[in-house]
Design a protein around this motif. Structure first.
Motif, mmCIF file in Angstrom:
data_model
loop_
_atom_site.group_PDB
_atom_site.id
_atom_site.type_symbol
_atom_site.label_atom_id
_atom_site.label_comp_id
_atom_site.label_asym_id
_atom_site.label_seq_id
_atom_site.Cartn_x
_atom_site.Cartn_y
_atom_site.Cartn_z
ATOM 1 N N THR A 1 9.257 10.485 -2.028
ATOM 2 C CA THR A 1 8.163 11.337 -2.502
ATOM 3 C C THR A 1 7.041 10.508 -3.110
ATOM 4 O O THR A 1 5.848 10.730 -2.831
ATOM 5 N N ALA A 2 7.418 9.532 -3.954
ATOM 6 C CA ALA A 2 6.405 8.684 -4.584
ATOM 7 C C ALA A 2 5.658 7.848 -3.558
ATOM 8 O O ALA A 2 4.437 7.678 -3.638
ATOM 9 N N ARG B 1 0.790 6.624 -0.378
ATOM 10 C CA ARG B 1 0.106 6.403 0.902
ATOM 11 C C ARG B 1 -1.069 7.363 1.071
ATOM 12 O O ARG B 1 -2.146 6.968 1.553
ATOM 13 N N SER B 2 -0.869 8.628 0.672
ATOM 14 C CA SER B 2 -1.974 9.589 0.751
ATOM 15 C C SER B 2 -3.104 9.215 -0.198
ATOM 16 O O SER B 2 -4.282 9.282 0.164
ATOM 17 N N LEU B 3 -2.722 8.795 -1.413
ATOM 18 C CA LEU B 3 -3.729 8.392 -2.392
ATOM 19 C C LEU B 3 -4.487 7.149 -1.928
ATOM 20 O O LEU B 3 -5.710 7.063 -2.096
ATOM 21 N N SER B 4 -3.794 6.201 -1.340
ATOM 22 C CA SER B 4 -4.443 4.983 -0.849
ATOM 23 C C SER B 4 -5.419 5.297 0.278
ATOM 24 O O SER B 4 -6.510 4.718 0.351
ATOM 25 N N TYR B 5 -5.035 6.230 1.148
ATOM 26 C CA TYR B 5 -5.917 6.612 2.246
ATOM 27 C C TYR B 5 -7.195 7.278 1.733
ATOM 28 O O TYR B 5 -8.309 6.927 2.140
ATOM 29 N N LEU B 6 -7.036 8.210 0.797
ATOM 30 C CA LEU B 6 -8.201 8.894 0.229
ATOM 31 C C LEU B 6 -9.064 7.935 -0.585
ATOM 32 O O LEU B 6 -10.298 7.999 -0.538
ATOM 33 N N LEU B 7 -8.404 7.044 -1.329
ATOM 34 C CA LEU B 7 -9.149 6.072 -2.124
ATOM 35 C C LEU B 7 -9.925 5.109 -1.237
ATOM 36 O O LEU B 7 -11.049 4.704 -1.575
#
Length: 244
Positions: free
Chosen positions: A204-205, A210-216
């Motif tokens: 989950t983490a 990975r989602s946060l890195s993509y958006l960032l």
């Protein structure tokens, strides 16, 4: 004695002028290096073999330049030095793959090794993008708030920012590595063991990271384009006013 004074004075002036020109050449080289890194990490969707090779050579040359006393130790130089050191992760990944392929080395835990090499490349990308954004933000402060931001643009703050970036990305790399290893070994683990809870937590983490890195990554690209857009038109307006 009076005849030798002008000669000594002219020699000192020549050496000082040579030092200034060398420093200016170094600063031009550093700016070219930053342009190369911006293209590699913030323009290209994915690094190619040519861009990676040029980036490694540029980082090696930059680290040599930054060892010279002619380059002033400013906050920007600290950020660029940390950016160049981030390519050590790429070098480790490439050398490891070459050793494994050349000598046909068989590793018992192939999942751990392949995941580690991929995570090292991801860590290099994330560190480089964050440091390039810090350089862009500092350029924005220098252009629009040179006096007000002087107490903020210090070598100490630049070193602290670089350490924080390295610590955060290292923690991310460790978490992603744990997730990849646990996923690879989940088939042999008993279903009632505490490893299931650890696998669920890491999965989950890691997915959130990975989602946060993509958006960032998308956000940093937009911010960098906006910053240099503002700087470019600000410098254009100043040059236009000077010519009038």
């Amino acid at each position: 004695m009076q005849k030798t004074i002008p000669g000594c004075f002219s020699q000192k002036m020549y050496s000082s002028m040579t030092g200034i020109s060398m420093e200016r050449d170094h600063m031009k080289d550093l700016r070219r290096y930053l342009v190369l890194k911006y293209i590699q990490y913030l323009v290209l969707s994915s690094s190619t073999a040519v861009s990676t090779l040029l980036g490694l050579l540029g980082s090696l040359y930059t680290m040599i330049i930054l060892q010279s006393a002619k380059v002033s130790s400013k906050s920007t130089a600290v950020l660029i030095s940390s950016l160049a050191k981030a390519d050590i992760l790429v070098s480790i990944s490439i050398v490891s793959e070459m050793v494994l392929w050349t000598f046909d080395v068989h590793i018992s835990s192939t999942a751990f090794t392949s995941a580690l090499l991929q995570n090292l490349l991801a860590a290099n990308t994330h560190i480089s993008c964050l440091l390039l954004s810090c350089v862009a933000f500092e350029a924005y402060l220098i252009t629009f708030f040179p006096t007000e931001s002087r107490h903020f643009r210090t070598v100490r703050n630049a070193r602290l920012t670089s350490r924080i970036i390295w610590i955060l990305v290292t923690a991310e790399c460790v978490l992603l590595q744990m997730d990849d290893v646990l996923k690879a070994s989940s088939t042999s683990a008993p279903t009632s063991s505490p490893c299931v809870l650890l696998l669920h937590f890491c999965g989950t983490a890691a997915a959130l990271l990975r989602s946060l890195s993509y958006l960032l990554g998308i956000l940093l690209r937009i911010i960098n384009v906006y910053i240099y857009y503002k700087i470019f038109f600000s410098m254009s307006n100043r040059s236009t006013l000077k010519t009038k």
